[in-house]
Design a protein around this motif. Structure first.
Motif, PDB file in Angstrom:
ATOM      1  N   MET A  12       0.820  -1.210   0.000  1.00 46.82           N
ATOM      2  CA  MET A  12       0.000   0.000   0.000  1.00 46.82           C
ATOM      3  C   MET A  12       0.858   1.266   0.000  1.00 46.82           C
ATOM      4  O   MET A  12       0.462   2.297  -0.565  1.00 46.82           O
ATOM      5  N   GLY A  13       2.040   1.200   0.609  1.00 47.32           N
ATOM      6  CA  GLY A  13       2.901   2.375   0.695  1.00 47.32           C
ATOM      7  C   GLY A  13       3.225   3.013  -0.643  1.00 47.32           C
ATOM      8  O   GLY A  13       3.066   4.231  -0.803  1.00 47.32           O
ATOM      9  N   PRO A  14       3.685   2.237  -1.655  1.00 49.83           N
ATOM     10  CA  PRO A  14       3.979   2.860  -2.948  1.00 49.83           C
ATOM     11  C   PRO A  14       2.758   3.474  -3.620  1.00 49.83           C
ATOM     12  O   PRO A  14       2.888   4.452  -4.357  1.00 49.83           O
ATOM     13  N   VAL A  15       1.564   2.915  -3.382  1.00 52.30           N
ATOM     14  CA  VAL A  15       0.354   3.524  -3.932  1.00 52.30           C
ATOM     15  C   VAL A  15       0.122   4.884  -3.284  1.00 52.30           C
ATOM     16  O   VAL A  15      -0.199   5.872  -3.953  1.00 52.30           O
ATOM     17  N   ARG A  16       0.301   4.946  -1.973  1.00 51.17           N
ATOM     18  CA  ARG A  16       0.124   6.213  -1.267  1.00 51.17           C
ATOM     19  C   ARG A  16       1.112   7.254  -1.776  1.00 51.17           C
ATOM     20  O   ARG A  16       0.734   8.409  -2.041  1.00 51.17           O
ATOM     21  N   THR A  17       2.375   6.863  -1.931  1.00 50.09           N
ATOM     22  CA  THR A  17       3.390   7.789  -2.428  1.00 50.09           C
ATOM     23  C   THR A  17       3.012   8.340  -3.796  1.00 50.09           C
ATOM     24  O   THR A  17       3.122   9.542  -4.053  1.00 50.09           O
ATOM     25  N   SER A  18       2.554   7.472  -4.666  1.00 51.51           N
ATOM     26  CA  SER A  18       2.192   7.901  -6.017  1.00 51.51           C
ATOM     27  C   SER A  18       0.972   8.802  -6.015  1.00 51.51           C
ATOM     28  O   SER A  18       0.930   9.820  -6.710  1.00 51.51           O
ATOM     29  N   LEU A  19      -0.043   8.434  -5.216  1.00 53.44           N
ATOM     30  CA  LEU A  19      -1.254   9.240  -5.178  1.00 53.44           C
ATOM     31  C   LEU A  19      -0.975  10.641  -4.655  1.00 53.44           C
ATOM     32  O   LEU A  19      -1.581  11.619  -5.112  1.00 53.44           O
ATOM     33  N   GLU A  20      -0.058  10.742  -3.712  1.00 53.98           N
ATOM     34  CA  GLU A  20       0.306  12.069  -3.199  1.00 53.98           C
ATOM     35  C   GLU A  20       0.952  12.910  -4.300  1.00 53.98           C
ATOM     36  O   GLU A  20       0.747  14.128  -4.368  1.00 53.98           O
ATOM     37  N   LEU A  21       1.705  12.261  -5.186  1.00 56.03           N
ATOM     38  CA  LEU A  21       2.314  12.985  -6.306  1.00 56.03           C
ATOM     39  C   LEU A  21       1.229  13.504  -7.250  1.00 56.03           C
ATOM     40  O   LEU A  21       1.259  14.670  -7.680  1.00 56.03           O
ATOM     41  N   PHE A  22       0.246  12.655  -7.559  1.00 55.20           N
ATOM     42  CA  PHE A  22      -0.861  13.099  -8.422  1.00 55.20           C
ATOM     43  C   PHE A  22      -1.644  14.218  -7.766  1.00 55.20           C
ATOM     44  O   PHE A  22      -2.079  15.162  -8.426  1.00 55.20           O
ATOM     45  N   ASP A  23      -1.832  14.098  -6.459  1.00 47.78           N
ATOM     46  CA  ASP A  23      -2.552  15.135  -5.734  1.00 47.78           C
ATOM     47  C   ASP A  23      -1.809  16.466  -5.819  1.00 47.78           C
ATOM     48  O   ASP A  23      -2.424  17.531  -5.921  1.00 47.78           O
ATOM     49  N   SER A  24      -0.483  16.395  -5.779  1.00 43.93           N
ATOM     50  CA  SER A  24       0.322  17.609  -5.810  1.00 43.93           C
ATOM     51  C   SER A  24       0.308  18.271  -7.190  1.00 43.93           C
ATOM     52  O   SER A  24       0.148  19.483  -7.305  1.00 43.93           O
ATOM     53  N   VAL A  25       0.463  17.467  -8.230  1.00 38.41           N
ATOM     54  CA  VAL A  25       0.536  18.017  -9.592  1.00 38.41           C
ATOM     55  C   VAL A  25      -0.855  18.337 -10.136  1.00 38.41           C
ATOM     56  O   VAL A  25      -1.076  19.398 -10.733  1.00 38.41           O
ATOM     57  N   GLY A  26      -1.801  17.409  -9.938  1.00 33.48           N
ATOM     58  CA  GLY A  26      -3.176  17.626 -10.387  1.00 33.48           C
ATOM     59  C   GLY A  26      -3.436  17.082 -11.784  1.00 33.48           C
ATOM     60  O   GLY A  26      -2.642  17.295 -12.705  1.00 33.48           O
ATOM     61  N   MET A  27      -4.547  16.376 -11.935  1.00 30.15           N
ATOM     62  CA  MET A  27      -4.891  15.806 -13.235  1.00 30.15           C
ATOM     63  C   MET A  27      -5.164  16.853 -14.312  1.00 30.15           C
ATOM     64  O   MET A  27      -4.823  16.640 -15.474  1.00 30.15           O
ATOM     65  N   PRO A  28      -5.779  17.992 -14.004  1.00 23.27           N
ATOM     66  CA  PRO A  28      -5.985  18.969 -15.091  1.00 23.27           C
ATOM     67  C   PRO A  28      -4.681  19.399 -15.761  1.00 23.27           C
ATOM     68  O   PRO A  28      -4.593  19.458 -16.993  1.00 23.27           O
TER      69      PRO A  28
END
Length: 436
Positions: free
Chosen positions: A315-331
């Motif tokens: 689960m840890g690597p998923v959390r790390t990646s999701l935080e990156l997406f949250d920071s950059v943003g899908m738009p």
């Protein structure tokens, strides 16, 4: 396949470097493999639609979770810096934002096909005339196996139950109008629509809101496999009224090979006692979990579909990646994706004009994600990708017999990567009519 001469693409390499300076992306946040050929130190990695690159933050954060185990043993469930007992809750907000869900509607758990089966336990309920499952003819094989086995589980003939919608003769991709037309004409025989949001082979992005609306208007449950859509295109699953969806985390979400997957269930289905659902320890309310009672008390959230406690180190690597997406943003990522893939498309237009190569992905940016699929006439896709890698340091993905998939991922791919793809294809695939 190879011409004795190098046939460079017309676009200058300097233009790619200029574009990278103006539109740099986030490559510095990832480990990029070294090149296995060619004249550049790093690979031009365009296989993120198969396996995403490793974020640089993953190793340290995973080691921190391992250290907590070493220091605390079982007490890490409550006393670790990121306690294990509620660990999955730290992923809920980011993953919900990624797919356009409310926090009660999204959870990270299991693997993709396991999740599809768990969801079909609840949402594929054949009865009377309404027994059929609609998928695309070009669905990923695992989806095909899953729905056929579900039909057999219900005592139905999968050949008669599973409807495979194919593109029109002479076309490569499925038209939304044909899906809508089928649902309008035969929706009363359909129990479930389960389509891929972005097709794994062609890179086509289906019209999720239009198909979902048509399915629901016909009284059909609509689910989506978002393996190639999550982290690739913006999603609004709640607003689109999708019944359920599932996706993996090892492609565009960069959480590592075999990474934990995700699930969405629309809030109108949450807390429903009439839905059948498999249960386990993590399906019950967290506050009562350690009461050790024999009867589950599922919460009115998607967590009711959980079964087992989550594997923390997965689960840890998923959390790390999701935080990156949250920071950059899908738009922002989507905007760069359109620019980057458009640039690759223009280069490929030049290369394919006189070679036995054809882009089969829709040209309209609104009908695709970042992937462009190229069909090779009279050759092997696998052999071509081997040569691209070992002779030019370009890593792409082959789907035999004749499709090579290039995915310029906006998080870490560069315009120069795209230029290298076109340059390598020009050098490797000889023009039609030239002498070998």
């Amino acid at each position: 396949m190879q011409s004795p001469e190098h046939h460079p693409v017309p676009a200058p390499e300097q233009e790619a470097h200029r574009l990278d300076k103006a539109d740099p992306g986030h490559r510095h946040l990832f480990h990029v493999p070294p090149a296995d050929g060619g004249r550049y130190p790093q690979a031009a990695y365009l296989a993120g639609n198969s396996l995403g690159l490793q974020p640089r933050a993953t190793r340290a954060e995973l080691l921190a979770d391992l250290d907590a185990w070493g220091r605390l043993g079982v007490e890490g469930h409550l006393e670790a810096e990121r306690p294990w007992l509620p660990y999955h809750e730290s992923l809920t907000g980011p993953v919900a934002r990624l797919v356009g869900a409310r926090p009660t509607e999204a959870v990270v758990m299991n693997s993709l096909t396991v999740n599809l089966h768990l969801l079909m336990v609840s949402f594929y309920r054949p009865a009377g005339r309404r027994t059929r499952i609609v998928i695309e003819d070009g669905a990923f094989p695992s989806d095909s196996y899953a729905v056929r086995s579900q039909a057999r589980f219900h005592g139905l003939d999968p050949d008669a139950t599973v409807v495979r919608l194919a593109p029109r003769p002479g076309e490569e991709t499925l038209r939304t109008d044909d899906v809508l037309g089928f649902l309008a004409a035969e929706g009363d025989t359909v129990a479930l629509v389960l389509l891929g949001g972005v097709n794994y082979l062609t890179g086509e992005l289906l019209d999720l809101p239009a198909i979902t609306a048509a399915g629901r208007a016909a009284g059909v449950v609509v689910g989506w496999d978002l393996a190639h859509a999550a982290g690739n295109v913006p999603l609004a699953l709640h607003d689109w009224d999708v019944d359920f969806a599932a996706w993996c985390s090892y492609k565009y979400l960069n959480a590592g090979p075999g990474a934990l997957a995700g699930v969405f269930v629309h809030e109108r289905h949450l807390g429903r006692a009439d839905l059948p659902r498999f249960e386990g320890w993590w399906s019950t309310e967290a506050a009562t979990r350690f009461e050790m009672t024999p009867t589950s008390r599922p919460p009115a959230t998607v967590e009711a579909w959980q079964i087992s406690n989550p594997p923390i180190f997965a689960m840890g690597p998923v959390r790390t990646s999701l935080e990156l997406f949250d920071s950059v943003g899908m738009p922002a990522l989507r905007e760069r994706s359109v620019r980057l893939t458009g640039y690759l498309e223009r280069l490929l237009d030049q290369v394919t004009a006189d070679r036995p190569l054809r882009v089969v992905t829709p040209r309209d940016p609104q009908r695709r994600g970042c992937q462009l699929s190229v069909r090779l006439a009279g050759g092997s896709a696998g052999e071509l990708t081997k040569r691209l890698r070992h002779e030019h340091g370009v890593i792409a993905d082959a789907r035999e017999p004749d499709v090579v998939r290039f995915a310029p991922v906006p998080l870490y791919s560069t315009y120069h990567d795209c230029w290298r793809v076109a340059d390598a294809l020009a050098a490797t695939v000889q023009p039609q009519g030239s002498r070998a």
